[in-house]
Design a protein around this motif. Structure first.
Motif, short mmCIF file in Angstrom:
data_model
loop_
_atom_site.label_atom_id
_atom_site.label_comp_id
_atom_site.label_asym_id
_atom_site.label_seq_id
_atom_site.Cartn_x
_atom_site.Cartn_y
_atom_site.Cartn_z
N LYS A 251 0.83 -1.22 0.00
CA LYS A 251 0.00 0.00 0.00
C LYS A 251 0.86 1.26 0.00
O LYS A 251 0.38 2.34 -0.31
CB LYS A 251 -0.93 0.00 1.22
CG LYS A 251 -0.21 0.04 2.55
CD LYS A 251 -1.19 -0.07 3.72
CE LYS A 251 -0.47 -0.08 5.06
NZ LYS A 251 -1.41 -0.21 6.19
N TYR A 252 2.15 1.11 0.39
CA TYR A 252 3.06 2.26 0.34
C TYR A 252 3.68 2.31 -1.05
O TYR A 252 4.63 1.61 -1.37
CB TYR A 252 4.16 2.13 1.41
CG TYR A 252 3.62 2.00 2.81
CD1 TYR A 252 3.54 0.75 3.43
CD2 TYR A 252 3.18 3.11 3.52
CE1 TYR A 252 3.06 0.62 4.72
CE2 TYR A 252 2.70 3.00 4.82
CZ TYR A 252 2.64 1.76 5.40
OH TYR A 252 2.15 1.63 6.68
N LYS A 253 3.11 3.12 -1.90
CA LYS A 253 3.53 3.18 -3.29
C LYS A 253 4.80 4.03 -3.44
O LYS A 253 4.79 5.22 -3.07
CB LYS A 253 2.41 3.75 -4.16
CG LYS A 253 1.11 2.95 -4.13
CD LYS A 253 1.30 1.58 -4.77
CE LYS A 253 -0.01 0.81 -4.83
NZ LYS A 253 0.15 -0.51 -5.45
N ASP A 254 5.84 3.43 -3.96
CA ASP A 254 7.08 4.16 -4.25
C ASP A 254 7.57 4.96 -3.04
O ASP A 254 7.87 6.16 -3.13
CB ASP A 254 6.90 5.10 -5.45
CG ASP A 254 6.61 4.33 -6.73
OD1 ASP A 254 5.82 4.82 -7.54
OD2 ASP A 254 7.20 3.23 -6.92
N GLU A 255 7.67 4.29 -1.90
CA GLU A 255 8.11 4.95 -0.68
C GLU A 255 9.16 4.12 0.04
O GLU A 255 9.26 2.90 -0.16
CB GLU A 255 6.92 5.20 0.27
CG GLU A 255 5.93 6.23 -0.23
CD GLU A 255 4.81 6.45 0.77
OE1 GLU A 255 3.86 7.17 0.45
OE2 GLU A 255 4.93 5.91 1.90
N SER A 256 9.92 4.80 0.93
CA SER A 256 10.82 4.12 1.86
C SER A 256 10.43 4.57 3.26
O SER A 256 10.41 5.77 3.55
CB SER A 256 12.29 4.50 1.57
OG SER A 256 12.68 4.05 0.30
N ASN A 257 10.09 3.60 4.12
CA ASN A 257 9.57 3.93 5.45
C ASN A 257 10.20 3.02 6.50
O ASN A 257 10.65 1.91 6.21
CB ASN A 257 8.04 3.75 5.49
CG ASN A 257 7.33 4.69 4.53
OD1 ASN A 257 7.29 5.89 4.75
ND2 ASN A 257 6.80 4.14 3.46
N TYR A 258 10.20 3.55 7.74
CA TYR A 258 10.56 2.71 8.87
C TYR A 258 9.33 1.93 9.29
O TYR A 258 8.32 2.49 9.69
CB TYR A 258 11.06 3.56 10.04
CG TYR A 258 12.51 3.94 9.94
CD1 TYR A 258 12.89 5.23 9.62
CD2 TYR A 258 13.50 2.99 10.16
CE1 TYR A 258 14.22 5.57 9.52
CE2 TYR A 258 14.83 3.32 10.06
CZ TYR A 258 15.20 4.61 9.72
OH TYR A 258 16.51 4.94 9.62
#
Length: 594
Positions: A251-258
């Motif tokens: 669901k996190y499109k084209d992202e970098s997350n912790y």
């Protein structure tokens, strides 16, 4: 007081001065580095790790775009190539092509396809599966029934990618080491009849970096449109076990997350890949990343570099000051080298003073040696003058022999005349002014005269037999190097037999070595005597001046070594009651230089 300080300072050796300088500078730099390191470790490592992760994802996207661009370009170049399409239309329609046309197609168009594959590291294989009965040519031209061996056969969509398969086109040539991703394109004729299926394949790791990496702290994989995880065989079981958790990240499109993965902090990056119909996913546990960051902080490195520059500057400045006397010493040495007779100042107690004293001793020794050299050269000149005087006296004796020869011929006593001629030529050869090297033909002529005179004494006759190619007659050898060998043959081998015999001289070449053999059919010698003689020749102490046996051979061998080098000399072979042979070995190159 100042004089005492200077005196104490002068007692420090040059090594001590340099050591104290280096140690003090190292302590300063180490303290500075330690302070900066603790300051930097207090910063937020996670934020920097996230920045690095985003930069990594951008580079991955750039690499994937490059691979896709290369594969699409290859697809277009082949599918739109009129020569290739025309040939496949011809074979499908059953047109009877000539052998020349077939060879030209295989050697031109197919060779071009092979070159595209070989020259581009992104391409694994370019293959045409032709819908006709064609002559197959590896690695790019096959019949379409080969497709039945491929796992994606019957499942692919035209002009789209298939992922995660092995090369199984040939049952006996399956590649189980490299997983592939392929761009599949159908090629039709103008009537929408299928001509061929084009496969443009690449190593799947080109699209999914570190695809085969099995590190438990980092994973790279692909999730297709059917939510199937595409990964290496080693990671398949592990990732499928956490499939539900992984699918929540999409669901996190084209992202970098912790995020959390398996209950641990992790950086999760996703990137939509529309052309591949799926999503690239990269998961990295942050604990390892943070530890790695602590070990490689850029500011710390910059401080280290700055400290080393300061350290280097201080060392260069101070060493130049300390080595001022050394530079003065070097300048004085250059003056001595240019011919000036000077002595260096030798005040002080450090290494430079010791060096100056040693150089002064060397200068004195050189002056003494030069004086002795001049005296030796003068002595040599005097010796040459005396030798020249002896040569003049020898010419007088030679003229007397010529007179005796004329008197013998007047009285028609030709035997005496010939003997005097031989003696005169030998005498002239012996006193001839020479650098020590003569042509082989001159030495042979001398030996002939020598045997002619010997034959007057004996009741038997000694003949000279030669096996010398004409090109070796001008070979340069040390003067009087063969005559002693012939003389040895006569007095130690032939004289005891007292019957007609031969002395045999042979010249031949083996590689870069020229060998000159002098042999006789005399009494020879036992193996024990031969070994004793060889030992004498190899030891100067065992061949004394008053020893006849072996002295001539030793002198010849030493002269050969002196002129040509220690690897050359003479070899002796003998068999008791049969023969004795002495072989002189000289270099071919030396003969050319002369």
């Amino acid at each position: 007081m100042n004089d005492e300080k200077k005196k104490k300072k002068s007692h420090l050796s040059l090594g001590q001065k340099v050591t104290s300088l280096i140690v003090s500078t190292m302590v300063f730099c180490a303290m500075l580095w330690t302070v900066v390191m603790f300051v930097n470790m207090a910063r937020n490592a996670k934020d920097n790790a996230l920045i690095e992760e985003r930069a990594f994802i951008n580079s991955v996207q750039s690499d994937i775009n490059s691979v896709e661009e290369v594969c699409n370009l290859a697809k277009q170049m082949i599918s739109q190539n009129a020569s290739i399409v025309g040939y496949m239309e011809a074979v499908k329609s059953g047109k009877d092509l000539s052998t020349v046309e077939k060879i030209d197609f295989y050697n031109t168009e197919l060779a071009h396809i092979d070159n595209m594959t070989n020259l581009n590291p992104y391409l694994y294989q370019l293959r045409l599966f032709v819908n006709a009965d064609v002559t197959e040519k590896k690695p790019c031209f096959y019949r379409i029934d080969r497709l039945e061996n491929m796992t994606w056969y019957g499942k692919y969509q035209d002009d789209s990618w298939v992922m995660n398969y092995y090369d199984t086109a040939f049952a006996d040539g399956t590649n189980h080491n490299t997983k592939l991703a392929g761009l599949i394109k159908n090629i039709y004729d103008n009537h929408d009849h299928l001509l061929a299926v084009l496969e443009v394949s690449t190593d799947i790791e080109n699209l999914i970096p570190n695809f085969y990496k099995t590190d438990n702290g980092e994973w790279n994989f692909f999730v297709n449109e059917k939510n199937q995880i595409v990964c290496s065989d080693e990671n398949e079981e592990f990732l499928k076990a956490h499939k539900e958790e992984i699918l929540t990240y999409l669901k996190y499109k084209d992202e970098s997350n912790y995020l959390s993965f398996m209950g641990e902090d992790a950086i999760v990056s996703t990137m939509d890949m529309d052309s591949l119909k799926g999503t690239y996913v990269h998961i990295a546990l942050t604990e390892k990343m943070v530890q790695s960051y602590y070990r490689s902080q850029i500011p710390y490195v910059l401080v280290v570099i700055f400290s080393m520059i300061v350290f280097s500057g201080l060392v260069i400045f101070l060493i130049r000051h300390i080595f001022k006397r050394f530079n003065t010493l070097t300048s004085s040495v250059n003056r001595i080298k240019n011919g000036e007779h000077i002595l260096l100042p030798d005040e002080g107690d450090d290494e430079i003073t010791d060096m100056a004293r040693q150089i002064n001793d060397m200068v004195r020794s050189l002056e003494k040696l030069n004086k002795e050299t001049v005296e030796n050269e003068l002595l040599m000149k005097n010796t040459e003058i005396k030798a020249l005087q002896n040569q003049i006296n020898a010419h007088f004796m030679y003229n007397v022999l010529e007179t005796i020869k004329m008197l013998a011929e007047i009285k028609e006593d030709y035997e005496i005349s010939d003997a005097v001629t031989s003696l005169g030529e030998m005498f002239r050869y012996s006193v001839k002014w020479s650098s020590g090297m003569v042509e082989l033909k001159e030495e042979i002529k001398y030996i002939r005269n020598y045997l002619n005179l010997l034959n007057l004494r004996f009741d038997y006759e000694i003949f000279l037999s030669l096996n010398i190619p004409q090109e070796y007659m001008k070979l340069k050898i040390p003067k009087m190097s063969l005559q002693p060998l012939v003389e040895n043959s006569v007095y130690h081998g032939i004289e005891d037999i007292a019957e007609d015999t031969y002395i045999y001289i042979k010249v031949y070449e083996e590689g870069d070595v020229i060998s000159i053999e002098v042999s006789d059919a005399g009494v020879g010698m036992s193996e024990e005597t031969l070994q004793m003689l060889r030992n004498r020749l190899n030891s100067v102490d065992s061949v004394s001046e008053d020893s006849d046996h072996g002295r001539a051979l030793y002198n010849v061998m030493q002269r050969i070594k002196m002129y040509f080098g220690p690897e050359y000399g003479i070899e002796i072979y003998s068999k008791e009651g049969i023969y004795t042979k002495v072989v002189i070995q000289i270099p071919k190159e030396k003969e050319k230089e002369e």
